[in-house]
Scaffold this active site. Structure first.
Site, PDB file in Angstrom:
ATOM      1  N   SER A  15     -57.153  -0.396   3.711  1.00 21.84           N
ATOM      2  CA  SER A  15     -57.328  -1.109   4.597  1.00 21.84           C
ATOM      3  C   SER A  15     -58.899  -0.520   5.128  1.00 21.84           C
ATOM      4  O   SER A  15     -59.111   0.629   5.071  1.00 21.84           O
ATOM      5  CB  SER A  15     -56.435  -0.966   5.896  1.00 21.84           C
ATOM      6  OG  SER A  15     -57.173  -1.644   7.107  1.00 21.84           O
ATOM      7  N   TYR A  69     -51.457   2.786  11.830  1.00 19.04           N
ATOM      8  CA  TYR A  69     -51.645   1.842  10.492  1.00 19.04           C
ATOM      9  C   TYR A  69     -52.692   2.357   9.762  1.00 19.04           C
ATOM     10  O   TYR A  69     -52.538   2.686   8.524  1.00 19.04           O
ATOM     11  CB  TYR A  69     -52.180   0.476  10.900  1.00 19.04           C
ATOM     12  CG  TYR A  69     -52.407  -0.528   9.986  1.00 19.04           C
ATOM     13  CD1 TYR A  69     -51.516  -0.816   8.956  1.00 19.04           C
ATOM     14  CD2 TYR A  69     -53.746  -0.856   9.741  1.00 19.04           C
ATOM     15  CE1 TYR A  69     -51.944  -1.391   8.119  1.00 19.04           C
ATOM     16  CE2 TYR A  69     -54.237  -1.734   8.515  1.00 19.04           C
ATOM     17  CZ  TYR A  69     -53.143  -2.098   7.784  1.00 19.04           C
ATOM     18  OH  TYR A  69     -53.559  -2.797   6.884  1.00 19.04           O
TER      19      TYR A  69
END
Length: 325
Positions: free
Chosen positions: A129, A155
């Site tokens: 990501s 995350y």
């Protein structure tokens, strides 16, 4: 024809990718645990076209259960490439539930890698990501930046940990790896919790759109089929090359400010947005901005969809849904 194990196949990106890989002539072994982050019927609907295809098979299991869960769930047939999209996603929710993100994204990835080692499967495409860049000041974001202290959400930390795990398995066990950092993917089937999905629903309902911060935060919005094209090209690259370990940005190289995005969503829906101001949310970054030169050089990656085209495709898809979520 290659045999591709695709984790997270029922999700937003995964279902589009499964269809693309089938179109390219591959066999797709789909894996998903139907995490309750959003409703299962939406994910089941994502798989409608794939389930009707003779080269697609689906298996439900949870990577957190360990390598043996994969042994139990999957046939013993050969697997040429693993595409690992399965993850608990979202910056905001990870701030509220950090342990769940580490368990799913780090431990789950470790279990998958160990199963691959045991099965002697040598090729992996890992979905990372843009969150790993945090509030890096140098722009655009390059893959060779030092990210040791960059993560500002659980995350992001879980995704960077996944990259470290793939590096370890490449070094110790000869695993060929492409790590791909996705940049704010949007389009048909997008998760209901994501900004564009929420903004369109609110506009159509005549409600105000929440703006966190002053509206200047920017994201490198990337249409889902452009991201999927990059992944499919990555799969072909892995099939054709040995001794691979690369990390690539799959973005659009065009950051869009939040207020600019809201105006574009208004155009796509055909309504003037009304704004509701809020403070910045913890874990949010100021900007994401992908340098995609490496992906272009290695894979021929070249995103083609501009924001207005992509938003129109998303709105058309949402209007056609039997039940708006």
């Amino acid at each position: 024809m290659a045999s591709i194990l695709l984790t997270g196949c029922a999700g937003f990106i995964g279902s589009h990718l499964a269809e693309r890989l089938l179109h390219d002539g591959h066999r797709v072994i789909g894996l998903d645990n139907f995490d309750p982050f959003y409703d299962r019927p939406l994910k089941e609907r994502n798989l409608t076209a794939c389930r009707a295809h003779p080269r697609f098979s689906f298996h439900e299991t949870d990577l957190r259960r360990g390598p043996d869960a994969l042994v139990d769930a999957l046939p013993a047939d050969p697997v040429d490439v693993v595409v690992h999209l399965a993850a608990k996603a979202g910056v905001g929710p990870s701030v509220r539930e950090p342990a769940a993100y580490l368990e799913n994204n780090v431990l789950g990835t470790a279990h998958l890698l160990e199963w691959m080692r045991q099965r002697d499967i040598k090729k992996l495409f890992f979905a990372s990501s843009s969150s790993v860049y945090g509030n890096t000041r140098e722009q655009p974001f390059r893959e060779d930046m030092n990210l040791l202290a960059s993560c500002i959400s659980p995350y992001a930390a879980s995704k960077l940990s996944g990259e470290q795990l793939t590096a370890t398995y490449h070094h110790l066990y000869g695993l060929d790896v492409l790590n791909a950092r996705f940049f704010t993917v949007y389009g048909p089937r997008q998760r209901p919790d994501l900004a564009i999905h929420k903004f369109v629903r609110l506009l159509r309902a005549g409600e105000a759109i929440p703006v966190f911060g002053d509206g200047s935060t920017a994201r490198d919005y990337t249409f889902v089929l452009d991201t999927v094209d990059g992944i499919a090209r990555g799969v072909e690259y892995l099939l054709e090359h040995q001794g691979v370990y690369e990390t690539l940005n799959l973005g659009n190289h065009q950051p869009v400010a939040l207020l600019e995005l809201i105006a574009a969503v208004g155009r796509a829906v055909g309504r003037e947005p009304r704004l509701e101001r809020h403070p910045m949310q913890p874990g949010d970054v100021d900007i994401t901005y992908a340098d995609i030169s490496r992906a272009r050089q290695l894979l021929g990656y070249a995103p083609k969809t501009n924001l207005d085209q992509g938003l129109r495709a998303f709105v058309d898809w949402l209007v056609d849904q039997p039940v708006e979520s």
